[in-house]
Design a protein around this motif. Structure first.
Motif, PDB file in Angstrom:
ATOM      1  N   ASP A  34       2.070   5.796  10.220  1.00 30.63           N
ATOM      2  CA  ASP A  34       2.265   5.837  11.666  1.00 30.63           C
ATOM      3  C   ASP A  34       1.121   5.180  12.418  1.00 30.63           C
ATOM      4  O   ASP A  34       1.335   4.581  13.481  1.00 30.63           O
ATOM      5  N   ASP A  35      -0.093   5.279  11.881  1.00 30.05           N
ATOM      6  CA  ASP A  35      -1.263   4.775  12.611  1.00 30.05           C
ATOM      7  C   ASP A  35      -1.775   3.437  12.105  1.00 30.05           C
ATOM      8  O   ASP A  35      -2.734   2.898  12.653  1.00 30.05           O
ATOM      9  N   ARG A  36      -1.159   2.875  11.065  1.00 32.40           N
ATOM     10  CA  ARG A  36      -1.641   1.591  10.531  1.00 32.40           C
ATOM     11  C   ARG A  36      -0.564   0.886   9.724  1.00 32.40           C
ATOM     12  O   ARG A  36       0.230   1.522   9.027  1.00 32.40           O
ATOM     13  N   LEU A  37      -0.589  -0.438   9.810  1.00 36.69           N
ATOM     14  CA  LEU A  37       0.316  -1.293   9.048  1.00 36.69           C
ATOM     15  C   LEU A  37      -0.484  -2.518   8.628  1.00 36.69           C
ATOM     16  O   LEU A  37      -0.899  -3.318   9.471  1.00 36.69           O
ATOM     17  N   ILE A  38      -0.719  -2.660   7.327  1.00 40.22           N
ATOM     18  CA  ILE A  38      -1.574  -3.732   6.822  1.00 40.22           C
ATOM     19  C   ILE A  38      -0.880  -4.415   5.649  1.00 40.22           C
ATOM     20  O   ILE A  38      -0.461  -3.756   4.689  1.00 40.22           O
ATOM     21  N   PHE A  39      -0.772  -5.744   5.725  1.00 40.04           N
ATOM     22  CA  PHE A  39      -0.208  -6.545   4.654  1.00 40.04           C
ATOM     23  C   PHE A  39      -1.276  -7.499   4.124  1.00 40.04           C
ATOM     24  O   PHE A  39      -2.196  -7.884   4.838  1.00 40.04           O
ATOM     25  N   CYS A  40      -1.104  -7.900   2.878  1.00 35.72           N
ATOM     26  CA  CYS A  40      -2.033  -8.829   2.230  1.00 35.72           C
ATOM     27  C   CYS A  40      -1.237  -9.841   1.430  1.00 35.72           C
ATOM     28  O   CYS A  40      -0.290  -9.472   0.718  1.00 35.72           O
ATOM     29  N   MET A  41      -1.584 -11.110   1.548  1.00 36.08           N
ATOM     30  CA  MET A  41      -1.002 -12.161   0.721  1.00 36.08           C
ATOM     31  C   MET A  41      -2.098 -12.726  -0.178  1.00 36.08           C
ATOM     32  O   MET A  41      -3.246 -12.858   0.247  1.00 36.08           O
ATOM     33  N   SER A  42      -1.740 -13.068  -1.407  1.00 33.76           N
ATOM     34  CA  SER A  42      -2.752 -13.434  -2.401  1.00 33.76           C
ATOM     35  C   SER A  42      -2.451 -14.775  -3.049  1.00 33.76           C
ATOM     36  O   SER A  42      -1.295 -15.166  -3.228  1.00 33.76           O
ATOM     37  N   ALA A  43      -3.522 -15.472  -3.413  1.00 34.67           N
ATOM     38  CA  ALA A  43      -3.435 -16.705  -4.191  1.00 34.67           C
ATOM     39  C   ALA A  43      -4.584 -16.714  -5.187  1.00 34.67           C
ATOM     40  O   ALA A  43      -5.658 -16.188  -4.906  1.00 34.67           O
ATOM     41  N   GLY A  44      -4.350 -17.306  -6.352  1.00 37.26           N
ATOM     42  CA  GLY A  44      -5.407 -17.399  -7.349  1.00 37.26           C
ATOM     43  C   GLY A  44      -5.098 -16.583  -8.592  1.00 37.26           C
ATOM     44  O   GLY A  44      -3.938 -16.268  -8.887  1.00 37.26           O
ATOM     45  N   ASN A  45      -6.144 -16.227  -9.321  1.00 36.02           N
ATOM     46  CA  ASN A  45      -5.995 -15.526 -10.595  1.00 36.02           C
ATOM     47  C   ASN A  45      -5.259 -14.193 -10.402  1.00 36.02           C
ATOM     48  O   ASN A  45      -5.681 -13.338  -9.630  1.00 36.02           O
ATOM     49  N   LEU A  46      -4.166 -14.028 -11.124  1.00 36.08           N
ATOM     50  CA  LEU A  46      -3.318 -12.854 -10.937  1.00 36.08           C
ATOM     51  C   LEU A  46      -3.999 -11.573 -11.396  1.00 36.08           C
ATOM     52  O   LEU A  46      -3.883 -10.524 -10.744  1.00 36.08           O
ATOM     53  N   SER A  47      -4.732 -11.623 -12.496  1.00 36.96           N
ATOM     54  CA  SER A  47      -5.370 -10.415 -13.001  1.00 36.96           C
ATOM     55  C   SER A  47      -6.472  -9.930 -12.061  1.00 36.96           C
ATOM     56  O   SER A  47      -6.633  -8.720 -11.841  1.00 36.96           O
ATOM     57  N   VAL A  48      -7.232 -10.861 -11.487  1.00 40.39           N
ATOM     58  CA  VAL A  48      -8.272 -10.476 -10.539  1.00 40.39           C
ATOM     59  C   VAL A  48      -7.638  -9.889  -9.284  1.00 40.39           C
ATOM     60  O   VAL A  48      -8.107  -8.881  -8.746  1.00 40.39           O
ATOM     61  N   THR A  49      -6.552 -10.501  -8.829  1.00 44.02           N
ATOM     62  CA  THR A  49      -5.838  -9.971  -7.661  1.00 44.02           C
ATOM     63  C   THR A  49      -5.366  -8.553  -7.904  1.00 44.02           C
ATOM     64  O   THR A  49      -5.542  -7.660  -7.054  1.00 44.02           O
ATOM     65  N   GLN A  50      -4.761  -8.308  -9.060  1.00 43.74           N
ATOM     66  CA  GLN A  50      -4.271  -6.965  -9.363  1.00 43.74           C
ATOM     67  C   GLN A  50      -5.413  -5.968  -9.469  1.00 43.74           C
ATOM     68  O   GLN A  50      -5.265  -4.792  -9.084  1.00 43.74           O
ATOM     69  N   HIS A  51      -6.555  -6.424  -9.948  1.00 40.58           N
ATOM     70  CA  HIS A  51      -7.728  -5.557 -10.027  1.00 40.58           C
ATOM     71  C   HIS A  51      -8.178  -5.139  -8.622  1.00 40.58           C
ATOM     72  O   HIS A  51      -8.491  -3.965  -8.388  1.00 40.58           O
ATOM     73  N   VAL A  52      -8.187  -6.096  -7.705  1.00 38.40           N
ATOM     74  CA  VAL A  52      -8.559  -5.796  -6.325  1.00 38.40           C
ATOM     75  C   VAL A  52      -7.582  -4.805  -5.707  1.00 38.40           C
ATOM     76  O   VAL A  52      -7.977  -3.818  -5.072  1.00 38.40           O
ATOM     77  N   LEU A  53      -6.292  -5.034  -5.899  1.00 37.05           N
ATOM     78  CA  LEU A  53      -5.278  -4.149  -5.325  1.00 37.05           C
ATOM     79  C   LEU A  53      -5.384  -2.743  -5.912  1.00 37.05           C
ATOM     80  O   LEU A  53      -5.209  -1.747  -5.206  1.00 37.05           O
ATOM     81  N   GLY A  54      -5.679  -2.665  -7.212  1.00 34.70           N
ATOM     82  CA  GLY A  54      -5.849  -1.356  -7.844  1.00 34.70           C
ATOM     83  C   GLY A  54      -7.043  -0.602  -7.289  1.00 34.70           C
ATOM     84  O   GLY A  54      -6.972   0.615  -7.057  1.00 34.70           O
ATOM     85  N   GLN A  55      -8.155  -1.321  -7.073  1.00 35.40           N
ATOM     86  CA  GLN A  55      -9.334  -0.687  -6.482  1.00 35.40           C
ATOM     87  C   GLN A  55      -9.026  -0.129  -5.094  1.00 35.40           C
ATOM     88  O   GLN A  55      -9.429   0.988  -4.750  1.00 35.40           O
ATOM     89  N   LEU A  56      -8.306  -0.914  -4.300  1.00 36.04           N
ATOM     90  CA  LEU A  56      -7.986  -0.482  -2.944  1.00 36.04           C
ATOM     91  C   LEU A  56      -7.078   0.736  -2.941  1.00 36.04           C
ATOM     92  O   LEU A  56      -7.201   1.626  -2.096  1.00 36.04           O
ATOM     93  N   GLU A  57      -6.169   0.802  -3.891  1.00 36.93           N
ATOM     94  CA  GLU A  57      -5.268   1.946  -3.963  1.00 36.93           C
ATOM     95  C   GLU A  57      -6.008   3.216  -4.373  1.00 36.93           C
ATOM     96  O   GLU A  57      -5.785   4.293  -3.808  1.00 36.93           O
ATOM     97  N   GLU A  58      -6.895   3.091  -5.352  1.00 31.89           N
ATOM     98  CA  GLU A  58      -7.635   4.265  -5.828  1.00 31.89           C
ATOM     99  C   GLU A  58      -8.823   4.605  -4.934  1.00 31.89           C
ATOM    100  O   GLU A  58      -9.260   5.757  -4.888  1.00 31.89           O
ATOM    101  N   GLY A  59      -9.336   3.617  -4.233  1.00 37.67           N
ATOM    102  CA  GLY A  59     -10.493   3.829  -3.373  1.00 37.67           C
ATOM    103  C   GLY A  59     -11.757   3.278  -3.992  1.00 37.67           C
ATOM    104  O   GLY A  59     -11.963   3.355  -5.208  1.00 37.67           O
ATOM    105  N   LEU A  60     -12.607   2.702  -3.158  1.00 42.32           N
ATOM    106  CA  LEU A  60     -13.880   2.172  -3.630  1.00 42.32           C
ATOM    107  C   LEU A  60     -14.898   3.298  -3.772  1.00 42.32           C
ATOM    108  O   LEU A  60     -14.738   4.365  -3.179  1.00 42.32           O
ATOM    109  N   PRO A  61     -15.956   3.076  -4.561  1.00 44.69           N
ATOM    110  CA  PRO A  61     -16.956   4.131  -4.768  1.00 44.69           C
ATOM    111  C   PRO A  61     -17.500   4.659  -3.448  1.00 44.69           C
ATOM    112  O   PRO A  61     -17.735   3.883  -2.509  1.00 44.69           O
ATOM    113  N   PRO A  62     -17.707   5.959  -3.339  1.00 49.75           N
ATOM    114  CA  PRO A  62     -18.202   6.538  -2.081  1.00 49.75           C
ATOM    115  C   PRO A  62     -19.656   6.172  -1.835  1.00 49.75           C
ATOM    116  O   PRO A  62     -20.396   5.813  -2.755  1.00 49.75           O
ATOM    117  N   PHE A  63     -20.047   6.254  -0.585  1.00 50.22           N
ATOM    118  CA  PHE A  63     -21.448   6.062  -0.248  1.00 50.22           C
ATOM    119  C   PHE A  63     -22.253   7.264  -0.747  1.00 50.22           C
ATOM    120  O   PHE A  63     -21.708   8.330  -1.030  1.00 50.22           O
TER     121      PHE A  63
END
Length: 262
Positions: A41-70
């Motif tokens: 309800d409060d956010r809508l974010i899309f991402c389009m990707s180009a380049g190495n597929l495995s690196v892209t999937q790694h980035v998407l996985g990190q974003l889904e699980e969350g980056l290390p906390p401060f």
């Protein structure tokens, strides 16, 4: 290779991506390049990707699980917690840098191209409850990013060279959304005619600046009647327009061309 275009206009945001991936001319497959990073309800974010597929999937996985906390915080940092699109772009850029540190040394030793680039667009509601402004960012492989501006209201990644001329000529910040979608698809039509590494289907997202209007999400398949008609009409109109332009005067009989022929 792939081709993705993001267009930021006064009336809204348009994102279009192809779906072709290839590891050689005999190993071509379909993979969605349009990713939904947040849909609430409060956010809508899309991402389009180009380049190495495995690196892209790694980035998407990190974003889904969350980056290390401060330090001093036990909760992973997620896009759901970002207060603005700028902060969201920072988090995604950090995920790109972290993925590079982890994966690129091994890929480079194996002689595999490891670069990626992302176009990120959407909105996050403001603290006062308003919808929030639409933003569009290009995130580079190094993890830095730029924001799309009104002077040049589009961003491209992948095989950009064939579709850019029509965007340069026909895209304007004040273009209506329907006209801009048409120009964006013509950019894709020009690209797939000249680059075999880009192909249908295409994914399209249109987010109006007016948050009360519906978001358009559509896939353009190979048998899409509108895109086929657009492509055929554009080819015909180019031929007709070419015929109306006078021939070069130096090519006429008795001109410089005749002199050179002698």
């Amino acid at each position: 290779m792939t081709y993705c275009v993001g267009i930021a206009l006064r009336d809204g945001l348009i994102m279009i991506s192809d779906t072709r991936t290839n590891a050689g001319i005999d190993n071509i497959s379909v993979y969605r390049k349009m990713h939904v990073l947040a849909d609430a309800d409060d956010r809508l974010i899309f991402c389009m990707s180009a380049g190495n597929l495995s690196v892209t999937q790694h980035v998407l996985g990190q974003l889904e699980e969350g980056l290390p906390p401060f330090a001093g915080d036990e909760h992973p940092r997620k896009l759901a917690h970002m207060p603005t699109m700028f902060r969201a772009a920072q988090l995604i850029s950090e995920a790109v840098r972290l993925a590079g540190l982890e994966l690129k040394p091994g890929l480079q030793r194996a002689g595999v191209a490891s670069g990626i680039s992302l176009i990120v667009g959407g909105r996050i509601a403001a603290a006062d409850g308003s919808a929030g402004a639409l933003k569009l960012y290009l995130i580079y492989d190094a993890g830095n990013f730029i924001e799309c501006c009104a002077d040049t209201p589009f961003l491209q990644i992948g095989a950009t060279q064939y579709g850019k001329p029509i965007l340069d000529r026909a895209m304007d910040y004040d273009s209506p959304l329907d006209e801009a979608v048409k120009v964006g698809l013509l950019s894709f039509d020009s690209t797939i005619r000249s680059d075999l590494s880009v192909g249908l289907p295409f994914d399209i997202v249109v987010i109006p600046a007016d948050a009360g209007r519906p978001v358009v999400r559509r896939r353009i398949e190979r048998d899409d009647a509108y895109f086929s008609d657009l492509s055929n009409r554009w080819s015909l109109m180019l031929k007709e327009s070419r015929a109306t332009i006078p021939d070069p005067p130096f090519m006429s009989a008795g001109g410089a061309y005749s002199a050179l022929a002698r």
